[in-house]
Design an enzyme around this catalytic site. Structure first.
Site, short mmCIF file in Angstrom:
data_model
loop_
_atom_site.label_atom_id
_atom_site.label_comp_id
_atom_site.label_asym_id
_atom_site.label_seq_id
_atom_site.Cartn_x
_atom_site.Cartn_y
_atom_site.Cartn_z
N CYS A 180 -3.47 -8.15 22.82
CA CYS A 180 -2.11 -8.68 22.70
C CYS A 180 -1.58 -8.99 24.09
O CYS A 180 -1.51 -8.10 24.95
CB CYS A 180 -1.21 -7.67 21.99
SG CYS A 180 0.53 -8.12 21.99
N CYS A 233 3.11 -0.97 20.23
CA CYS A 233 1.80 -0.62 19.68
C CYS A 233 1.06 0.21 20.72
O CYS A 233 0.33 -0.33 21.56
CB CYS A 233 1.02 -1.86 19.30
SG CYS A 233 1.76 -2.80 17.95
N CYS A 277 3.80 -12.21 17.68
CA CYS A 277 3.29 -10.85 17.49
C CYS A 277 2.13 -10.83 16.50
O CYS A 277 2.27 -11.26 15.35
CB CYS A 277 4.42 -9.95 17.00
SG CYS A 277 3.91 -8.27 16.60
N GLN A 283 6.96 -0.02 1.88
CA GLN A 283 6.04 0.24 2.99
C GLN A 283 5.69 -1.04 3.73
O GLN A 283 5.67 -2.13 3.15
CB GLN A 283 4.76 0.91 2.47
CG GLN A 283 4.93 2.36 2.08
CD GLN A 283 5.35 2.54 0.64
OE1 GLN A 283 5.67 1.59 -0.05
NE2 GLN A 283 5.34 3.77 0.17
N GLU A 292 16.30 8.82 -7.40
CA GLU A 292 16.50 8.18 -6.10
C GLU A 292 17.99 8.14 -5.78
O GLU A 292 18.81 7.90 -6.67
CB GLU A 292 15.91 6.76 -6.13
CG GLU A 292 16.31 5.86 -4.99
CD GLU A 292 15.87 6.38 -3.63
OE1 GLU A 292 16.69 6.30 -2.70
OE2 GLU A 292 14.73 6.85 -3.51
N ASN A 318 7.83 11.85 -2.30
CA ASN A 318 7.59 10.90 -1.20
C ASN A 318 8.83 10.91 -0.30
O ASN A 318 9.58 9.95 -0.25
CB ASN A 318 7.33 9.51 -1.77
CG ASN A 318 7.02 8.50 -0.69
OD1 ASN A 318 6.50 8.84 0.37
ND2 ASN A 318 7.34 7.24 -0.95
N CYS A 378 4.82 10.57 5.43
CA CYS A 378 4.70 9.73 6.62
C CYS A 378 4.82 10.56 7.89
O CYS A 378 4.87 10.01 8.99
CB CYS A 378 5.76 8.63 6.61
SG CYS A 378 7.47 9.23 6.61
#
Length: 383
Positions: A11, A22, A95, A219, A269, A312, A339
């Protein structure tokens, strides 16, 4: 999905020090994956009997289905990307981790900003209107485009010139303006103004269709998200669960994928718009045994628990109260999708009545240290 573990993504932005988001850019993909596996194994070493399934790998590049771009520059020459150390715009429209569909939409979006004379928000002086451009691409190539504005000052010009944007980007399914009048480090405000298209972006994953509203969470890696849902379905099938509770269900990804004849699934939720989307998806699919309600997962009481639960949570994890509730329940199976393996390990330790029997890493975020990990938990017979 197969991935070339020897592949190295390069990159120019990273090489020139323009963007360092990144953090593992330039490393072989296999080495990145090994480092994530080692990190997860170390954090979950307290459960050595658990079976580690092969990780689900991703495309090392062009995987990201969302572009969250800070707007800088001027109306004549806007930038879409990040801010530098002086709080001025750095353009990242090429990107390489963005999907081709997102990248191809950025230049037409910049042209529209200039045509509609929308002044980019200048952080140091706190002047200007356009703060962020938020783009999401569906699996079918349709786009949701959101303009995050300080006020309604530019709305008239935007609506006047919107036909030119729609002509340049016919794949636009949803276009909105979001209002964020406060000067603070967040991506969006609470008020959304519809400009064009549908109310939702249809995210098709195999036979399931999720409906994403402007503020809905989904996601960032579509293929890995589908892998998460299918793994959960396999584990629920193996457990023979017929009554499942899906906590932090969002727009219903897990619930819709584990649906089966004779199986009752209920999702909880906190976000009312997300629940509305989940109900729409279930209704379209004719899933009468898949239901959803608005509620706080952390306020769950043990009496509400069925024989299997999917959790989750956000990065902060389940927290002490919900861990205690699950620990005291009689549910035979828990599937924990995380995550953040640090909070995952803490939560697992707080639920000793459950034994991790299978673990799988999902590489949701190539070129970074971040990943998703899913754990199958089985209630101990002596608990």
């Amino acid at each position: 999905m197969e991935a070339n573990l020897n592949a190295i993504m390069h990159c120019g932005y990273f090489d020139h020090g323009v963007c360092r988001s990144c953090t593992r850019m330039g490393e072989p993909y296999g080495a990145q994956l090994d480092a994530k596996l080692l990190h997860a194994h170390d954090l979950l070493a307290a459960w050595p009997e658990a079976e580690w399934l092969p990780p689900m790998v991703s495309r090392p590049e062009a995987f990201r289905n969302k572009a969250k771009m800070v707007v800088g520059g001027t109306a004549d020459a806007p930038t879409l990307g990040i801010l530098d150390d002086t709080q001025h715009g750095v353009d990242l429209t090429c990107c390489g981790i963005l999907t081709p569909g997102l990248r191809s939409a950025l230049e037409p979006t910049k042209s529209f900003i200039s045509l509609a004379r929308i002044a980019p928000y200048d952080v140091p002086t706190r002047r200007g209107e356009l703060k962020h451009v938020l783009l999401t691409e569906s699996a079918d190539g349709e786009l949701m485009l959101r303009f995050v504005l300080r006020s309604t000052e530019a709305l008239g010009r935007m609506q006047k010139h919107l036909p030119s944007l729609l002509a340049a980007l016919p794949q636009l399914a949803v276009v909105t303006a979001n209002l964020l009048p406060e000067h603070k480090a967040v991506l969006e405000g609470e008020e959304e103004i519809w400009l064009s298209g549908s109310e939702t972006l249809a995210m098709r994953l195999g036979t399931s269709v999720l409906h994403l509203r402007p503020a809905s969470f989904f996601q960032t890696n579509t293929e890995i998200a589908k892998g998460l849902y299918l793994q959960a379905r396999d584990w629920i099938d193996q457990a023979g669960a017929n009554a499942i509770l899906d906590l932090y269900c969002g727009v219903g990804g897990f619930a819709l994928h584990i649906a089966a004849p004779g199986r009752r699934v209920h999702g909880i939720e906190l976000s009312a718009p997300a629940v509305e989307s989940a109900r729409l998806s279930a209704a379209e699919a004719g899933l009468t045994d898949v239901t959803f309600s608005v509620g706080d997962a952390t306020a769950l009481v043990a009496a509400e628990l069925p024989d299997a639960i999917i959790v989750n949570p956000p990065r902060r994890g389940l927290g002490d109260q919900l861990c205690q509730t699950l620990q005291a329940s009689g549910a035979q199976t828990i599937i924990y999708s995380s995550c953040n393996a640090v909070t995952l390990a803490k939560d697992l330790a707080a639920m000793p009545a459950y034994t991790p029997t299978a673990i799988r890493l999902f590489d949701m975020f190539p070129q970074t240290d971040h990943y998703e990990v899913m754990v199958l938990l089985t209630r101990r017979t002596d608990a």
